[in-house]
Design an enzyme around this catalytic site. Structure first.
Site, PDB file in Angstrom:
ATOM      1  N   ASP A  25      -1.741   0.945  -3.595  1.00  0.00           N
ATOM      2  CA  ASP A  25      -2.202  -0.050  -4.178  1.00  0.00           C
ATOM      3  C   ASP A  25      -3.027   0.065  -4.979  1.00  0.00           C
ATOM      4  O   ASP A  25      -4.415  -0.009  -4.935  1.00  0.00           O
ATOM      5  CB  ASP A  25      -2.092  -1.000  -3.893  1.00  0.00           C
TER       6      ASP A  25
ATOM      7  N   ASP B  42      -4.261   6.260  -3.211  1.00  0.00           N
ATOM      8  CA  ASP B  42      -2.890   5.692  -2.385  1.00  0.00           C
ATOM      9  C   ASP B  42      -1.746   4.550  -3.396  1.00  0.00           C
ATOM     10  O   ASP B  42      -2.191   4.752  -4.145  1.00  0.00           O
ATOM     11  CB  ASP B  42      -3.008   4.849  -1.193  1.00  0.00           C
TER      12      ASP B  42
ATOM     13  N   SER C 189       0.900  -1.251  -0.034  1.00  0.00           N
ATOM     14  CA  SER C 189       0.274   0.391   0.425  1.00  0.00           C
ATOM     15  C   SER C 189       0.447   1.486   0.013  1.00  0.00           C
ATOM     16  O   SER C 189       1.729   1.199  -1.245  1.00  0.00           O
ATOM     17  CB  SER C 189      -1.052   0.003   1.059  1.00  0.00           C
TER      18      SER C 189
ATOM     19  N   ASP D  75      -6.688   2.003  -3.831  1.00  0.00           N
ATOM     20  CA  ASP D  75      -7.817   1.313  -3.705  1.00  0.00           C
ATOM     21  C   ASP D  75      -8.115   2.089  -2.585  1.00  0.00           C
ATOM     22  O   ASP D  75      -9.667   1.919  -2.191  1.00  0.00           O
ATOM     23  CB  ASP D  75      -7.430  -0.379  -2.234  1.00  0.00           C
TER      24      ASP D  75
END
Length: 454
Positions: free
Chosen positions: A245, A243, A99, A247
């Protein structure tokens, strides 16, 4: 002696420094353990743009295939694109990402078929136990017939699915600055936003897991400074930051001012309730603003309060049949997305709401942003339990407040509330406070911090 993976296997995922805490040999064992715990006959795997991600992802695939399981690799993807693949293909999935953590970190977010979460209570503890045992005894015996490893591109299908859930056909033209933070938003945004009446100003779309421009964590105010400046320079209608990743999404208005994730939760909740005939349950965690349950009730819905954390939200979504859920960390969950979180779908809702009327975003979200909030304040403490007990002792017995311990400690009065909860991964206490006005919030926040840091 078996390895101790307690610092690597967290509450919701696997996450640690590569190669200090884990490497491809461990990733291969995690692949085998994932198969044994889920009982899967086929799985899907994706990864982000970090330098270590392709190798770790492929090692996990080898470990799974050695157990006789067919593996579909979807390659570079956002985490919610992996959830899409798990849902659409009805397969357990594994996403390799850390992340927003720095470049030397990597991790695995795992789910069962239909994007159902795998956390400590739903398989992650068993996976850790197996991997720890195998580090001592050796890898498990391979199946008589190994599984296959094949490739599949899901980006176009993922984008089409998201676009089918939000009507953007009649919105007015909008200028939007998008900061991908050198993360996976740079991969997904061009396809998802393609063909819409949007003038997209891209920032840091180059995939680079070393994060050369800023940390890919838009909840930290330092990481949206570039976006805020660019929105003002471009006279854009809004800015969106993702962010690492992709999501989670964070929104700034036409003035470059941050929009509270709670306000976005309330806005999307009102839209989802309208889409479902003004009925349905909406999940919100206990650090979202008071405005969220208020807006939900005003729009005919039923608010349900839950603990912080995606595994709790997703479990409650599945249990209750809720149509939408939101967290103040900018995670947004949709029933029509297998109860999984997708910042991209939330972003599409914001674009549809803004483009469906003539006013600026600041005016649109004002109705959903009713209180003064502190944001999350982290304090390093020597003893989390001791400091929580001190706060409880300070407020317990007061007639003007209520205490609950659903997640850490929440203290609620008529005009204010605050929550203090321990980090799962660091020696931190996290404080969130809210009040009906800024002065009261500051007083409540400072009183709590004095005890936490005392």
């Amino acid at each position: 002696m078996a390895a101790d993976l307690s610092q690597l296997v967290k509450a919701y995922d696997v996450r640690g420094v590569v190669p200090d805490q884990w490497d491809e040999s461990l990733a291969e064992l995690f692949g085998a353990a994932f198969i044994q715990v889920t009982g899967a006959s086929a799985i899907v795997i994706g990864h982000d743009m970090r330098p270590s991600s392709p190798g770790l992802s492929r090692a996990f695939a080898r470990g799974a295939a050695a157990q006789g399981v067919d593996v579909t690799e979807i390659g570079l993807c956002s985490t919610d694109q992996l959830y899409y693949a798990s849902g659409a293909l009805d397969l357990p999935g594994a996403m390799f990402t850390a992340s927003h953590n720095p470049a030397q970190y990597n991790g695995i977010k795992m789910c069962r078929a239909g994007a159902a979460p795998v956390g400590q209570d739903t398989g992650l503890a068993e996976i850790r136990e197996l991997v720890e045992g195998w580090t001592e005894s050796g890898a498990p015996a391979p199946a008589a017939r190994p599984g296959t490893i094949s490739r599949r591109d899901t980006l176009e299908d993922y984008a089409a699915h998201l676009r089918s859930l939000v009507d953007l056909t009649s919105i007015r033209p909008l200028k939007v600055v998008v900061d991908a933070g050198n993360g996976m938003g740079g991969h997904t945004v061009p396809t998802v936003f393609g063909g819409l009446p949007l003038d997209v100003v891209p920032m840091y779309f180059e995939l680079d897991g070393t994060f050369p421009n800023h940390e890919a964590n838009p909840l930290d105010p330092a990481n949206i400074v570039d976006l805020q400046k660019r929105v003002r320079e471009e006279s854009a209608d809004l800015g969106i930051a993702f962010d690492g990743d992709a999501d989670r999404c964070f929104v700034v208005d036409e003035r470059g001012e941050p929009v509270s994730p709670s306000a976005i939760t309330a806005l999307v909740a009102s839209r989802e309730l309208a889409r479902h005939g003004g009925k349905g349950m909406i999940i919100h965690n206990l650090i979202t603003s008071w405005s969220v349950p208020e807006v939900v009730e005003e729009n005919g819905g039923t608010p349900v309060r839950t603990r912080v954390g995606h595994s709790f939200i997703k479990a409650e979504m599945a249990r209750s049949g809720a149509i939408f859920g939101g967290e103040h960390s900018a995670h947004y969950y949709f029933k029509d997305f297998w109860n999984a979180d997708t910042g991209m779908l939330a972003a599409l809702h914001v674009l549809a709401a803004l483009g469906g009327q003539e006013g600026p975003l600041s005016g649109l979200v004002a109705q959903y942003d009713r209180y003064a909030g502190s944001g999350e304040i982290n304090s390093t403490v020597a003893d989390q339990t001791d400091r929580l007990a001190a706060i409880k002792a300070a407020y317990e017995g007061r007639e003007d407040v209520e205490l609950d311990e659903l997640d850490g400690l929440t203290v609620t009065a008529t005009d204010w509330w605050f929550n203090v909860r321990p980090s799962n991964t660091e020696p931190l206490l996290r404080l969130n406070a809210e009040a009906r006005d800024e002065m009261t919030m500051a007083k409540v926040r400072d009183a709590a911090l004095a005890i936490i840091r005392g």
